[in-house]
Scaffold this motif. Structure first.
Motif, PDB file in Angstrom:
ATOM      1  N   LEU A  84       0.831  -1.205   0.000  1.00 17.61           N
ATOM      2  CA  LEU A  84       0.000   0.000   0.000  1.00 17.61           C
ATOM      3  C   LEU A  84       0.863   1.252   0.000  1.00 17.61           C
ATOM      4  CD1 LEU A  84      -2.869  -0.945   2.498  1.00 17.61           C
ATOM      5  CD2 LEU A  84      -2.868  -1.052   0.001  1.00 17.61           C
ATOM      6  N   VAL A  85       1.902   1.267   0.815  1.00 19.40           N
ATOM      7  CA  VAL A  85       2.804   2.425   0.868  1.00 19.40           C
ATOM      8  C   VAL A  85       3.500   2.608  -0.480  1.00 19.40           C
ATOM      9  CG1 VAL A  85       4.895   3.378   1.905  1.00 19.40           C
ATOM     10  CG2 VAL A  85       3.204   2.266   3.349  1.00 19.40           C
ATOM     11  N   THR A  86       4.011   1.522  -1.048  1.00 17.37           N
ATOM     12  CA  THR A  86       4.749   1.590  -2.310  1.00 17.37           C
ATOM     13  C   THR A  86       3.892   2.143  -3.441  1.00 17.37           C
ATOM     14  OG1 THR A  86       6.111  -0.315  -1.668  1.00 17.37           O
ATOM     15  CG2 THR A  86       6.050   0.261  -4.009  1.00 17.37           C
ATOM     16  N   PHE A  87       2.734   1.548  -3.648  1.00 15.45           N
ATOM     17  CA  PHE A  87       1.895   1.950  -4.773  1.00 15.45           C
ATOM     18  C   PHE A  87       1.253   3.318  -4.557  1.00 15.45           C
ATOM     19  CE2 PHE A  87       2.310  -2.494  -5.806  1.00 15.45           C
ATOM     20  CZ  PHE A  87       2.320  -2.502  -7.184  1.00 15.45           C
ATOM     21  N   SER A  88       0.963   3.676  -3.315  1.00 18.59           N
ATOM     22  CA  SER A  88       0.386   4.995  -3.065  1.00 18.59           C
ATOM     23  C   SER A  88       1.389   6.093  -3.397  1.00 18.59           C
ATOM     24  CB  SER A  88      -0.076   5.120  -1.609  1.00 18.59           C
ATOM     25  OG  SER A  88       1.013   5.031  -0.709  1.00 18.59           O
ATOM     26  N   LEU A  89       2.672   5.865  -3.099  1.00 18.91           N
ATOM     27  CA  LEU A  89       3.709   6.841  -3.445  1.00 18.91           C
ATOM     28  C   LEU A  89       3.854   6.958  -4.956  1.00 18.91           C
ATOM     29  CD1 LEU A  89       6.465   5.957  -0.809  1.00 18.91           C
ATOM     30  CD2 LEU A  89       5.087   8.038  -0.888  1.00 18.91           C
ATOM     31  N   VAL A  90       3.832   5.817  -5.647  1.00 19.26           N
ATOM     32  CA  VAL A  90       3.975   5.830  -7.104  1.00 19.26           C
ATOM     33  C   VAL A  90       2.789   6.512  -7.765  1.00 19.26           C
ATOM     34  CG1 VAL A  90       4.089   4.389  -9.175  1.00 19.26           C
ATOM     35  CG2 VAL A  90       5.417   3.767  -7.144  1.00 19.26           C
ATOM     36  N   ILE A  91       1.577   6.138  -7.332  1.00 19.72           N
ATOM     37  CA  ILE A  91       0.366   6.717  -7.920  1.00 19.72           C
ATOM     38  C   ILE A  91       0.291   8.212  -7.650  1.00 19.72           C
ATOM     39  CG2 ILE A  91      -2.162   6.738  -7.760  1.00 19.72           C
ATOM     40  CD1 ILE A  91      -2.035   3.722  -7.337  1.00 19.72           C
ATOM     41  N   ASN A  92       0.718   8.625  -6.456  1.00 23.21           N
ATOM     42  CA  ASN A  92       0.696  10.051  -6.116  1.00 23.21           C
ATOM     43  C   ASN A  92       1.610  10.847  -7.040  1.00 23.21           C
ATOM     44  OD1 ASN A  92       0.020  12.287  -4.140  1.00 23.21           O
ATOM     45  ND2 ASN A  92       2.241  12.291  -3.999  1.00 23.21           N
TER      46      ASN A  92
END
Length: 273
Positions: free
Chosen positions: A78-86
């Protein structure tokens, strides 16, 4: 299993500070707090990754076989993809909503330590195939989580627009079309991963010689989850449904996924995740 206790405690503390920053931004539209929160969350990712790698080196396997490890890996996803998507889409509030859930998973990770300690020894020699099966399943759950969050944001935006409650916060939720599209893309990515994970689970059971219960609660539940999301894709692609109808359906589908993960996993005869 040896753990870097001080590092884990640091992750929790920094993660908490990051969420506080995002909450301040959510309430006050404070861009400075948003930037600080983003860099704190980036630090969380670095610390989480270091912790994950340290456990891999100390135990000579990928720490994902138990619900204890699975919750931690889910939070990392969740942390990884949220940073990328942001970074890619600049969808305000998405990171905040996602990481409220991610922090909750970290808390569950702490509370599940007792179960982890009881099952760790029995699961030490996990095959690479089983690790791949679990990893793909967890990543697919991550995509379904993002899809649900986009759908919830869509429903919130839709309601605010319908009630004509115009504000800066309304605009920061994102465009309805963008939210609907991102939710759909996340499901498109999650479905094949879950399908492959289920197939690999059956292959691993056959090769390992373990008895695979076809009517096991988690097995049946996972197949139903896959079918629920396949119906979503059918309604979206073939029937042409979109917008509020699909957002409501997608939210319900994710709730069933949570039931499968927590309840059916507990009732399962051989699943720990």
């Amino acid at each position: 299993m040896f753990e870097l206790k001080w590092l884990y405690e640091l992750i929790i503390m920094v993660y908490c500070l990051s969420l506080i920053g995002y909450f301040i931004d959510f309430i006050q539209n404070n861009r400075k707090a948003n930037r600080i929160a983003f860099w704190l969350l980036s630090m969380v990712w670095v610390l989480q990754t270091f912790f994950l790698l340290s456990q891999m080196l100390l135990n000579s396997n990928f720490p994902i076989a138990t619900i204890y490890d699975g919750l931690y890996f889910y939070s990392w996803i969740l942390v990884t993809f949220s940073l990328v998507i942001n970074r890619l889409f600049r969808v305000d509030f998405f990171v905040f909503f996602t990481n409220v859930l991610g922090f909750f998973m970290m808390m569950l990770h702490i509370f599940s330590r007792a179960q982890h300690d009881a099952t760790e020894q029995a699961l030490r020699l996990v095959s690479e195939l089983l690790v791949t099966h679990i990893t793909l399943a967890m990543v697919s759950y991550g995509f379904f989580t993002f899809s649900c969050i986009f759908s919830v944001m869509y429903l919130l935006q839709y309601r605010l627009l319908k009630e004509k409650k115009w504000s800066k916060r309304l605009m920061r939720l994102g465009d309805l079309g963008q939210l609907d599209g991102l939710s759909y893309i996340a499901v498109v990515l999650g479905v094949p991963l879950l399908l492959i994970a289920i197939l690999l689970g059956f292959v691993w059971g056959y090769i390992s010689g373990d008895t695979v219960y076809i009517i096991d609660s988690k097995t049946v539940g996972s197949i139903i989850v896959l079918m629920v999301y396949l119906v979503y894709l059918f309604m979206r692609v073939v029937k042409g449904y979109q917008g509020r109808t699909m957002a409501l359906y997608n939210t319900g589908a994710f709730l069933f996924l949570l039931v499968n993960f927590f309840l059916f996993g507990t009732l399962s005869n051989f699943h720990f995740l």
